[in-house]
Design a protein around this motif. Sequence first.
Motif, PDB file in Angstrom:
ATOM      1  N   ARG A   1       1.693   1.568 -13.664  1.00  0.00           N
ATOM      2  CA  ARG A   1       2.910   1.808 -12.908  1.00  0.00           C
ATOM      3  C   ARG A   1       2.727   1.558 -11.408  1.00  0.00           C
ATOM      4  O   ARG A   1       3.617   1.031 -10.734  1.00  0.00           O
ATOM      5  CB  ARG A   1       3.289   3.272 -13.158  1.00  0.00           C
ATOM      6  CG  ARG A   1       4.629   3.652 -12.658  1.00  0.00           C
ATOM      7  CD  ARG A   1       4.952   5.092 -13.076  1.00  0.00           C
ATOM      8  NE  ARG A   1       6.253   5.382 -12.552  1.00  0.00           N
ATOM      9  CZ  ARG A   1       7.391   5.260 -13.268  1.00  0.00           C
ATOM     10  NH1 ARG A   1       7.340   4.918 -14.534  1.00  0.00           N
ATOM     11  NH2 ARG A   1       8.552   5.489 -12.705  1.00  0.00           N
ATOM     12  N   ILE A   2       1.568   1.925 -10.884  1.00  0.00           N
ATOM     13  CA  ILE A   2       1.306   1.737  -9.452  1.00  0.00           C
ATOM     14  C   ILE A   2       1.224   0.245  -9.140  1.00  0.00           C
ATOM     15  O   ILE A   2       1.726  -0.213  -8.105  1.00  0.00           O
ATOM     16  CB  ILE A   2       0.014   2.488  -9.062  1.00  0.00           C
ATOM     17  CG1 ILE A   2       0.263   4.002  -9.139  1.00  0.00           C
ATOM     18  CG2 ILE A   2      -0.450   2.080  -7.672  1.00  0.00           C
ATOM     19  CD1 ILE A   2      -0.966   4.852  -8.838  1.00  0.00           C
TER      20      ILE A   2
ATOM     21  N   ALA B   1       2.042   7.096  -6.594  1.00  0.00           N
ATOM     22  CA  ALA B   1       0.890   7.791  -7.205  1.00  0.00           C
ATOM     23  C   ALA B   1       1.301   9.080  -7.908  1.00  0.00           C
ATOM     24  O   ALA B   1       0.848   9.363  -9.027  1.00  0.00           O
ATOM     25  CB  ALA B   1      -0.183   8.058  -6.155  1.00  0.00           C
ATOM     26  N   ALA B   2       2.168   9.852  -7.266  1.00  0.00           N
ATOM     27  CA  ALA B   2       2.559  11.138  -7.851  1.00  0.00           C
ATOM     28  C   ALA B   2       3.420  10.966  -9.104  1.00  0.00           C
ATOM     29  O   ALA B   2       3.592  11.901  -9.885  1.00  0.00           O
ATOM     30  CB  ALA B   2       3.300  11.998  -6.825  1.00  0.00           C
TER      31      ALA B   2
ATOM     32  N   VAL C   1       0.846  -1.200   0.000  1.00  0.00           N
ATOM     33  CA  VAL C   1       0.000   0.000   0.000  1.00  0.00           C
ATOM     34  C   VAL C   1       0.877   1.244   0.000  1.00  0.00           C
ATOM     35  O   VAL C   1       0.661   2.182  -0.773  1.00  0.00           O
ATOM     36  CB  VAL C   1      -0.952   0.006   1.219  1.00  0.00           C
ATOM     37  CG1 VAL C   1      -1.706   1.334   1.307  1.00  0.00           C
ATOM     38  CG2 VAL C   1      -1.940  -1.160   1.115  1.00  0.00           C
TER      39      VAL C   1
ATOM     40  N   SER D   1       2.565   8.972 -11.452  1.00  0.00           N
ATOM     41  CA  SER D   1       1.673   8.409 -12.475  1.00  0.00           C
ATOM     42  C   SER D   1       1.679   9.172 -13.784  1.00  0.00           C
ATOM     43  O   SER D   1       1.082   8.726 -14.755  1.00  0.00           O
ATOM     44  CB  SER D   1       0.238   8.342 -11.934  1.00  0.00           C
ATOM     45  OG  SER D   1       0.113   7.274 -11.033  1.00  0.00           O
TER      46      SER D   1
ATOM     47  N   ALA E   1      -5.640  -3.789  -8.591  1.00  0.00           N
ATOM     48  CA  ALA E   1      -4.462  -3.196  -9.242  1.00  0.00           C
ATOM     49  C   ALA E   1      -4.251  -3.757 -10.640  1.00  0.00           C
ATOM     50  O   ALA E   1      -3.599  -3.132 -11.463  1.00  0.00           O
ATOM     51  CB  ALA E   1      -3.216  -3.427  -8.402  1.00  0.00           C
TER      52      ALA E   1
ATOM     53  N   MET F   1       2.493   1.806  -3.340  1.00  0.00           N
ATOM     54  CA  MET F   1       1.545   2.350  -4.317  1.00  0.00           C
ATOM     55  C   MET F   1       1.268   3.822  -4.048  1.00  0.00           C
ATOM     56  O   MET F   1       1.200   4.637  -4.980  1.00  0.00           O
ATOM     57  CB  MET F   1       0.259   1.522  -4.308  1.00  0.00           C
ATOM     58  CG  MET F   1       0.465   0.105  -4.855  1.00  0.00           C
ATOM     59  SD  MET F   1      -1.076  -0.804  -5.165  1.00  0.00           S
ATOM     60  CE  MET F   1      -1.596  -1.118  -3.501  1.00  0.00           C
ATOM     61  N   GLN F   2       1.115   4.158  -2.780  1.00  0.00           N
ATOM     62  CA  GLN F   2       0.885   5.572  -2.442  1.00  0.00           C
ATOM     63  C   GLN F   2       2.076   6.432  -2.846  1.00  0.00           C
ATOM     64  O   GLN F   2       1.915   7.535  -3.375  1.00  0.00           O
ATOM     65  CB  GLN F   2       0.602   5.701  -0.943  1.00  0.00           C
ATOM     66  CG  GLN F   2      -0.763   5.141  -0.567  1.00  0.00           C
ATOM     67  CD  GLN F   2      -0.996   5.066   0.932  1.00  0.00           C
ATOM     68  OE1 GLN F   2      -0.042   4.974   1.709  1.00  0.00           O
ATOM     69  NE2 GLN F   2      -2.260   5.086   1.327  1.00  0.00           N
ATOM     70  N   ASP F   3       3.266   5.898  -2.609  1.00  0.00           N
ATOM     71  CA  ASP F   3       4.477   6.653  -2.979  1.00  0.00           C
ATOM     72  C   ASP F   3       4.583   6.826  -4.494  1.00  0.00           C
ATOM     73  O   ASP F   3       5.181   7.788  -4.980  1.00  0.00           O
ATOM     74  CB  ASP F   3       5.734   5.933  -2.468  1.00  0.00           C
ATOM     75  CG  ASP F   3       5.860   6.005  -0.952  1.00  0.00           C
ATOM     76  OD1 ASP F   3       5.111   6.790  -0.330  1.00  0.00           O
ATOM     77  OD2 ASP F   3       6.691   5.269  -0.386  1.00  0.00           O
TER      78      ASP F   3
END
Lengths: 367, 367
Positions: free
Chosen positions: A256-257, A58-59, A51, A61, A230, A54-56
């Motif tokens: 990518r995530i 996101a930016a 998680v 993307s 995902a 994925m959060q890291d």
Amino acid sequence: MTLIRFAPIPASLPATVPFVGPETLQRQLGQGFAARLGANENGFGPSPKAVKAMQDEAANSWQYGDPTSHDLIGALAAYHGVSAENIVVGEGIDGLLGLLVRLLIAPGDAVATSEGAYPTFNYHVTGYGGVLHKVPYRDDAEDPQALVELAQRTGARLVYLANPDNPMGSWHNGGAILRMLDRLPPESLLVLDEAYAEFAPDDAIPVIAADDPRVIRMRTFSKAYGLAGARIGYAIGHPDLIAGFDRIRNHFGVNRIAQAGALAALADRDWLAHVQREVIKSRARIAGIAQQNGMTALPSATNFVAVDTGRDGVFAADLVKALQGQGVFVRMPGVAPQNRCIRISCAPESKMAILDARLPKALDTLR
Amino acid sequence: MTLIRFAPIPASLPATVPFVGPETLQRQLGQGFAARLGANENGFGPSPKAVKAMQDEAANSWQYGDPTSHDLIGALAAYHGVSAENIVVGEGIDGLLGLLVRLLIAPGDAVATSEGAYPTFNYHVTGYGGVLHKVPYRDDAEDPQALVELAQRTGARLVYLANPDNPMGSWHNGGAILRMLDRLPPESLLVLDEAYAEFAPDDAIPVIAADDPRVIRMRTFSKAYGLAGARIGYAIGHPDLIAGFDRIRNHFGVNRIAQAGALAALADRDWLAHVQREVIKSRARIAGIAQQNGMTALPSATNFVAVDTGRDGVFAADLVKALQGQGVFVRMPGVAPQNRCIRISCAPESKMAILDARLPKALDTLR
């Protein structure tokens, strides 16, 4: 009369979908589900490290993902003890099955599967003009011997077997799979769908050389790794077959995530072990709930349990609907006699408690 | 000699890919890129609200996305003033182009496009056994009239036009597109790729009824919305054509995080306006850098600029390589005479400063 002139194969296809999603059911029912136990999703969730990864990501993307999934394939190759050229990463097993069918099946080619096995595979076969041949389940399990005989009889180019099986949760030991491989005709490729492999006993997973040209194994991050949303899975097979995917796949199709999440999920073996333990507990919990309600849980090597209602498919369908009306999303096998069962996904205790409380109410509405 | 017997069409396909990704180039070069300006990615990034929506959704990734993309399609329909049945959401325009070709093109069917236009479209056409026919660009732009004549001559089932164009950044006004539609033979469907529409002047975007059966418009969250890595785009077309996608698409193929990100990105009009302003500034900055180095920026209605080197394709290819060696990732058009240009994506000033500093060095290495 449509204004659109489709190509012959799509023109012949029905406008059906393999599965209606829970969101659509919720909109039809006008209420949300309190327990989402119908799609064999993993309610224990992905690794917190996945998680965070994925959060890291996101930016980032705005960048396309690496079309070669280089780092993930490297990690998967190391994990499985195979070479990078034995692995293709794709948009879940659903996506990879579509590509595999397109690679191998010309219109009219025979394909062997089991009556009631994974509908999305059938959807792809029909979608590319393949001709499905089916054998029934035997003792609530797919029947390797019958599939071999069907392949011999029809010259099937693809033979589908899920081990462990969906929707029944049953499984074969690895020896049975190896014997099946040895008996398949040379024109057949075994599609060994191992979506639930991480939940199965060790001896259910055959040892097969990655370069064996008779089989392709499908694996996913959707189930044990908790990343269904995902959309990322992989296949292991002969390098020539794996290289074939590069001729037709959507090269930038894996997001990518998901790549970042899968890499982190694969590395977190502790979380996987935690999920495996919780799923074993949850299977027992479902069995207990079933028993209290006069039904029988079938043995399972997956993260779901087929519960035998002891009645027929009409009753089971009514029960599925009644449960959905009670806010509990479950599904059921599609054909007799397996359709005497309902299929319940493992989930955390908070959701099991909801099932425990509402299953009796759902049954009451059917009396 | 392969051990694998592919179906005839895949068996005939080369093992090539439409684009080599920057990650592969970096591994070959043994160094990372300081400026990633080659894939028309949007370095201004997605809306911070979209990033937050994706981060918030990450922990829900154990759930499949809504296979109907209900909420996103609703928002897109409202935004475009069309009905939900006019819209299909898919895994980026690349994914939707593949599905469209599969829906319309039988082996041997003619397809019309331009020499040097989007290679991934060609990849799909060839991948389904379609036969590509091409006309040259005219004045560095795709040539609607020549495409119409080609369609008339070949009976093309699909006619591809990107407006604005990639790789040249050129564009037609909406009237030219409408005239093209009126002249297309009845068997032809126009694939109007509007991936860069949000960067174009308003009068470049034709007003076409959503139910017009002569055209399908492709849009994406990859460019102006900065979500290339999320893999989500959509098409607008006649309901019968849109419904056709449901016969063959990977219903659960769009990832849940992308759905959340796209919904938030679409709602953040201020961020889009910010990106549009920055892109206009960046185009001018690229033009300035080009001029300082004795080259000429072509007019652009996209988030990239084709820079005319004033030399030939060999020189431009050498320059692309030299720039990559200097840590600046750019690409270039594939065919003459457009291949006298290099193609540079717009990006924040920090990246433009790198281009400014390293382009002269790259040029020096070629002297």
